[in-house]
Design a protein around this motif. Structure first.
Motif, PDB file in Angstrom:
ATOM      1  N   ALA A  47      -3.244   8.365  -2.909  1.00 27.24           N
ATOM      2  CA  ALA A  47      -4.469   8.826  -2.265  1.00 27.24           C
ATOM      3  C   ALA A  47      -4.223  10.116  -1.485  1.00 27.24           C
ATOM      4  O   ALA A  47      -5.066  11.020  -1.468  1.00 27.24           O
ATOM      5  CB  ALA A  47      -5.016   7.748  -1.346  1.00 27.24           C
ATOM      6  N   GLY A  89       1.332   9.825   3.327  1.00 24.31           N
ATOM      7  CA  GLY A  89       0.288   8.939   2.832  1.00 24.31           C
ATOM      8  C   GLY A  89       0.764   7.507   2.705  1.00 24.31           C
ATOM      9  O   GLY A  89       0.048   6.566   3.067  1.00 24.31           O
ATOM     10  N   ILE A 129      -6.280  -3.186   0.585  1.00 20.70           N
ATOM     11  CA  ILE A 129      -6.189  -1.749   0.859  1.00 20.70           C
ATOM     12  C   ILE A 129      -5.784  -0.993  -0.399  1.00 20.70           C
ATOM     13  O   ILE A 129      -6.289   0.105  -0.689  1.00 20.70           O
ATOM     14  CB  ILE A 129      -5.193  -1.486   2.000  1.00 20.70           C
ATOM     15  CG1 ILE A 129      -5.699  -2.103   3.306  1.00 20.70           C
ATOM     16  CG2 ILE A 129      -4.953   0.010   2.178  1.00 20.70           C
ATOM     17  CD1 ILE A 129      -6.991  -1.507   3.805  1.00 20.70           C
ATOM     18  N   GLY A 130      -4.866  -1.574  -1.170  1.00 18.48           N
ATOM     19  CA  GLY A 130      -4.437  -0.926  -2.397  1.00 18.48           C
ATOM     20  C   GLY A 130      -5.580  -0.754  -3.392  1.00 18.48           C
ATOM     21  O   GLY A 130      -5.701   0.291  -4.052  1.00 18.48           O
ATOM     22  N   GLY A 137      -2.667  -5.990   2.157  1.00 18.02           N
ATOM     23  CA  GLY A 137      -2.119  -4.889   1.379  1.00 18.02           C
ATOM     24  C   GLY A 137      -2.764  -4.768   0.012  1.00 18.02           C
ATOM     25  O   GLY A 137      -3.038  -3.660  -0.465  1.00 18.02           O
ATOM     26  N   ALA A 181      -0.754   4.355   4.953  1.00 14.68           N
ATOM     27  CA  ALA A 181      -1.347   3.180   4.321  1.00 14.68           C
ATOM     28  C   ALA A 181      -0.659   1.900   4.787  1.00 14.68           C
ATOM     29  O   ALA A 181      -1.324   0.897   5.095  1.00 14.68           O
ATOM     30  CB  ALA A 181      -1.256   3.307   2.799  1.00 14.68           C
ATOM     31  N   LEU A 211      -7.798   2.136  -2.144  1.00  9.54           N
ATOM     32  CA  LEU A 211      -7.184   3.442  -2.364  1.00  9.54           C
ATOM     33  C   LEU A 211      -7.129   3.793  -3.851  1.00  9.54           C
ATOM     34  O   LEU A 211      -7.260   4.964  -4.230  1.00  9.54           O
ATOM     35  CB  LEU A 211      -5.776   3.462  -1.771  1.00  9.54           C
ATOM     36  CG  LEU A 211      -5.704   3.347  -0.239  1.00  9.54           C
ATOM     37  CD1 LEU A 211      -4.257   3.257   0.227  1.00  9.54           C
ATOM     38  CD2 LEU A 211      -6.397   4.535   0.418  1.00  9.54           C
ATOM     39  N   LEU A 213      -1.745   1.059   8.284  1.00  9.09           N
ATOM     40  CA  LEU A 213      -3.093   0.489   8.297  1.00  9.09           C
ATOM     41  C   LEU A 213      -3.068  -0.974   7.890  1.00  9.09           C
ATOM     42  O   LEU A 213      -3.739  -1.820   8.509  1.00  9.09           O
ATOM     43  CB  LEU A 213      -3.991   1.293   7.352  1.00  9.09           C
ATOM     44  CG  LEU A 213      -5.436   0.801   7.206  1.00  9.09           C
ATOM     45  CD1 LEU A 213      -6.160   0.858   8.552  1.00  9.09           C
ATOM     46  CD2 LEU A 213      -6.172   1.624   6.151  1.00  9.09           C
ATOM     47  N   VAL A 214      -2.303  -1.296   6.867  1.00  7.02           N
ATOM     48  CA  VAL A 214      -2.193  -2.693   6.428  1.00  7.02           C
ATOM     49  C   VAL A 214      -1.609  -3.554   7.540  1.00  7.02           C
ATOM     50  O   VAL A 214      -2.100  -4.659   7.822  1.00  7.02           O
ATOM     51  CB  VAL A 214      -1.328  -2.779   5.156  1.00  7.02           C
ATOM     52  CG1 VAL A 214      -1.027  -4.234   4.804  1.00  7.02           C
ATOM     53  CG2 VAL A 214      -2.023  -2.090   3.993  1.00  7.02           C
ATOM     54  N   HIS A 237      -0.012   3.273  -3.298  1.00  6.85           N
ATOM     55  CA  HIS A 237      -1.429   3.647  -3.310  1.00  6.85           C
ATOM     56  C   HIS A 237      -1.726   4.692  -2.229  1.00  6.85           C
ATOM     57  O   HIS A 237      -2.531   5.606  -2.441  1.00  6.85           O
ATOM     58  CB  HIS A 237      -2.293   2.411  -3.089  1.00  6.85           C
ATOM     59  CG  HIS A 237      -2.141   1.379  -4.160  1.00  6.85           C
ATOM     60  ND1 HIS A 237      -2.547   1.590  -5.459  1.00  6.85           N
ATOM     61  CD2 HIS A 237      -1.612   0.131  -4.128  1.00  6.85           C
ATOM     62  CE1 HIS A 237      -2.288   0.506  -6.179  1.00  6.85           C
ATOM     63  NE2 HIS A 237      -1.717  -0.377  -5.398  1.00  6.85           N
ATOM     64  N   GLY A 238      -1.106   4.548  -1.064  1.00  3.53           N
ATOM     65  CA  GLY A 238      -1.309   5.537  -0.010  1.00  3.53           C
ATOM     66  C   GLY A 238      -0.768   6.899  -0.402  1.00  3.53           C
ATOM     67  O   GLY A 238      -1.395   7.926  -0.126  1.00  3.53           O
ATOM     68  N   GLY A 292       0.762  -1.247   0.000  1.00  2.55           N
ATOM     69  CA  GLY A 292       0.000   0.000   0.000  1.00  2.55           C
ATOM     70  C   GLY A 292       0.784   1.283   0.000  1.00  2.55           C
ATOM     71  O   GLY A 292       0.176   2.355   0.100  1.00  2.55           O
TER      72      GLY A 292
END
Length: 351
Positions: A125, A149, A178-179, A175, A153, A182, A156-157, A121-122, A118
């Protein structure tokens, strides 16, 4: 500094021990050391070629004169346009290569990379959120937001994947989930935003070194320098984690703590690289596996992985600049074009 590496002192003949001080010793794989020297040579050659080649051809002697500060006709091209960009590319590749090796060591999966957990992606985002709220005018002006970011992310993962310990497969699958979520946020922004803002974000999401300079190189270099003590620790930590978790725990290794430390270090490096150049795919995925095949070590070599990433990214950026003149292909698109077939080959090999 004393060197030792004979079988009589308990050291494998393929390794040598560096003792800079009586209390500090480092075990170095001989082949890894040789590969690192070769990769450094290739990196220097790629950086020189990148400084010389382009729409304006610069002789190597003029590049050397510009680097020494001697006034010449190519000072603007070399020192203002090319050298800062080359340095950023080398630093980003170095950070991504080491980050990929750390993440793949933690997950025990050669298909894993910082993007999988992530980070990219984080960062994307966070960029979208900052642009939508008007915090920053363009993606290139917000490396700090991108780094935060990516870190958020990945945290969070990690939190969602934790169940009385970290299971690598659950970590990777979380991951990926979540990816995807996002990515949906980013796509919604692209669909609803104005054309100019969407084009800026699409270029940043592809990953590019165009326009990058000392403003991006200095923070990334500072992160790498500050991470050196942690990287020295990580170079030792990856060896027992190359074994299965039960064996490593039986040797007295605190597996969960070590995985957490390696994950945090890998995420910081990947997030800093993403903040400098945008999300550049497949460099963190391919570099550790290429380095492992070159060094033939049982674990992923951090130094060789970082140098491989630097060579790959500097070379890819050079090709992206000169392949279709006067157009410039974003280096992230080129690495994805080359990395896609490699990923398919790796999947076929695993099957």
């Amino acid at each position: 500094m004393r060197l030792s590496g004979t079988p009589t002192n308990g050291v494998h003949p393929g390794s040598l021990v560096l003792r800079p001080t009586p209390r500090l010793s480092l075990l170095v794989h001989r082949r890894s050391l040789a590969v690192a020297v070769v990769l450094l040579t290739l990196l220097g050659a790629a950086m020189l070629a990148s400084a010389c080649l382009g729409q304006t051809l610069v002789p190597p002697g003029e590049v050397w004169a510009a680097l020494r500060g001697t006034p010449g006709p190519y000072d603007l091209v070399v020192m203002e346009l090319r050298v800062p960009r080359i340095v950023v590319g080398a630093l980003v590749g170095l950070a991504l290569g080491v980050s990929g090796a750390l993440v793949q060591t933690v997950t025990r999966n050669p298909l894993a990379s910082p993007d999988v957990i992530g980070v990219g992606h984080g960062a994307a985002a966070a960029t979208v959120g900052a642009l939508a709220t008007g915090v920053v005018p363009s993606p290139s002006a917000m490396p700090v937001v991108s780094v935060l970011g990516g870190l958020a992310a990945a945290a969070l993962v990690y939190a969602l994947a934790w169940r009385n310990g970290l299971q690598p497969n659950r970590f990777v699958l979380t991951g990926v989930g979540i990816g995807v979520a996002l990515s949906a946020v980013v796509q919604l922004y692209l669909a609803d935003s104005e054309l100019d803002a969407a084009e800026q974000l699409k270029l940043w999401l592809t990953g590019s070194l165009n326009g990058r300079g000392w403003e991006q190189a200095r923070p990334l270099a500072a992160v790498l320098v500050l991470a050196l003590p942690a990287l020295v620790w990580a170079s030792r930590a990856v060896r027992p984690l190359g074994l299965d978790a039960d064996t490593a725990a039986g040797l007295g290794v605190r597996v969960d703590r070590m995985r957490l430390g390696l994950t945090v270090l890998g995420v910081v490096l990947a997030a800093a690289a993403t903040g400098a150049a945008g999300p550049i795919g497949f460099v963190a995925l391919t570099s550790p596996q290429l380095a492992r095949r070159l060094t033939r070590t049982p674990h992923l070599p951090l130094v060789a992985s970082g140098l491989t990433g630097a060579v790959v990214l500097v070379t890819a950026d050079l090709v992206a600049r000169v392949l279709v003149p006067p157009l410039e292909i974003p280096v992230g698109a080129l690495t994805a074009l080359v990395g896609g077939p490699y990923l398919l080959w790796l999947l076929g090999r695993r099957n």
